[in-house]
Design an enzyme around this catalytic site. Structure first.
Site, PDB file in Angstrom:
ATOM      1  N   LYS A  25      30.608 -30.142  29.185  1.00 48.38           N
ATOM      2  CA  LYS A  25      30.156 -30.081  27.955  1.00 48.38           C
ATOM      3  C   LYS A  25      29.653 -31.160  27.189  1.00 48.38           C
ATOM      4  O   LYS A  25      28.467 -31.079  26.433  1.00 48.38           O
ATOM      5  CB  LYS A  25      31.595 -29.603  27.044  1.00 48.38           C
ATOM      6  CG  LYS A  25      31.502 -29.440  25.449  1.00 48.38           C
ATOM      7  CD  LYS A  25      32.472 -28.640  24.793  1.00 48.38           C
ATOM      8  CE  LYS A  25      33.681 -29.875  24.299  1.00 48.38           C
ATOM      9  NZ  LYS A  25      33.397 -30.744  23.479  1.00 48.38           N
ATOM     10  N   ASP A  41      32.629 -25.481  22.254  1.00 49.03           N
ATOM     11  CA  ASP A  41      33.791 -26.199  21.748  1.00 49.03           C
ATOM     12  C   ASP A  41      34.749 -25.254  20.923  1.00 49.03           C
ATOM     13  O   ASP A  41      34.687 -24.234  21.015  1.00 49.03           O
ATOM     14  CB  ASP A  41      33.215 -27.518  20.792  1.00 49.03           C
ATOM     15  CG  ASP A  41      32.723 -26.809  19.393  1.00 49.03           C
ATOM     16  OD1 ASP A  41      32.500 -25.755  19.270  1.00 49.03           O
ATOM     17  OD2 ASP A  41      32.417 -27.693  18.727  1.00 49.03           O
TER      18      ASP A  41
END
Ligand code: SF4
Length: 216
Positions: free
Chosen positions: A124, A142
């Site tokens: 990420k 997220d």
């Protein structure tokens, strides 16, 4: 479980995000790739506001990978102490700086495979860096993206990987804009607690609005 967004719903959502968030960028404050990568690493489980309070002193003392690579762990910890998981984050950013010094001539790589080899940089973090730095056509999931995707019926997966795959398939292009849009939309409109449904432009296509008090 919310219903799935139809093709028409997806076009409506895309149009809204592209118009409203076309120029959106991260709320993390940074001046170069080094500062951006560190700010993203620190923002895991920590608010952007908190990171923006911490980083000016950190970047003043350690303005580049060279200075950070030889920093005292205790001194870095002290600067990060108001950030969640500051012990690990301090170790990780020093190791990251050492790797960049040893392998990349002080330049943060713009390559997912190289980025994820750096300490503290997961999938990420690497994608958020590429999205912000290069406008790469990537999706990073997220907590905000996860929630918004579910509420709008864009994705139904239970894991970050599943949500990412479903969003990439449905949204296809301009993913960097959709990522930034969903983060900001989730942070300020479709909030985890008390989403602002009364002022939300996506009410006509939302699959979750019945769960929140529109019109109250
Ligand atoms: S209507 Fe409410 S729940 Fe649906 S997307 Fe908008 S803010 Fe979120």
């Amino acid at each position: 479980m919310p219903k799935k967004a139809t093709k028409k719903d997806i076009e409506f959502i895309k149009e809204h995000f592209l118009v409203t968030y076309n120029d959106a960028v991260t709320e993390l404050e940074y001046k170069n790739d080094y500062e951006l990568l560190i700010a993203i690493i620190l923002s895991a489980q920590c608010t952007d506001k908190r990171v923006n309070i911490i980083t000016p002193a950190l970047f003043q003392k350690y303005p580049d990978t060279l200075s950070l690579s030889i920093a005292s762990l205790e001194e870095v910890k002290e600067l990060l102490k108001s950030c969640s998981f500051f012990n690990n984050k301090a170790k990780n950013i020093i190791k990251m700086a050492q790797s960049v010094e040893d392998n990349y001539e002080s330049i943060i790589p713009h390559d997912i495979k190289q980025l994820i080899k750096l300490s503290g940089v997961g999938n990420k973090t690497a994608k958020v860096f590429m999205i912000e730095a290069d406008g790469a056509n990537l999706m990073a999931v997220d907590t905000h993206v996860f929630r918004v995707a579910h509420r709008l019926g864009l994705a139904s997966g239970k894991t970050v990987e599943q949500i990412e795959e479903q969003l990439v398939k449905k949204l296809k292009d301009d993913l960097h804009i959709f990522h930034q849009a969903m983060v900001l939309f989730g942070r300020y409109v479709c909030k985890a607690v008390s989403p602002d449904c009364n002022n939300c432009a996506l009410v006509p296509v939302c699959k979750s609005k019945g769960r929140f008090a529109v019109g109250s």
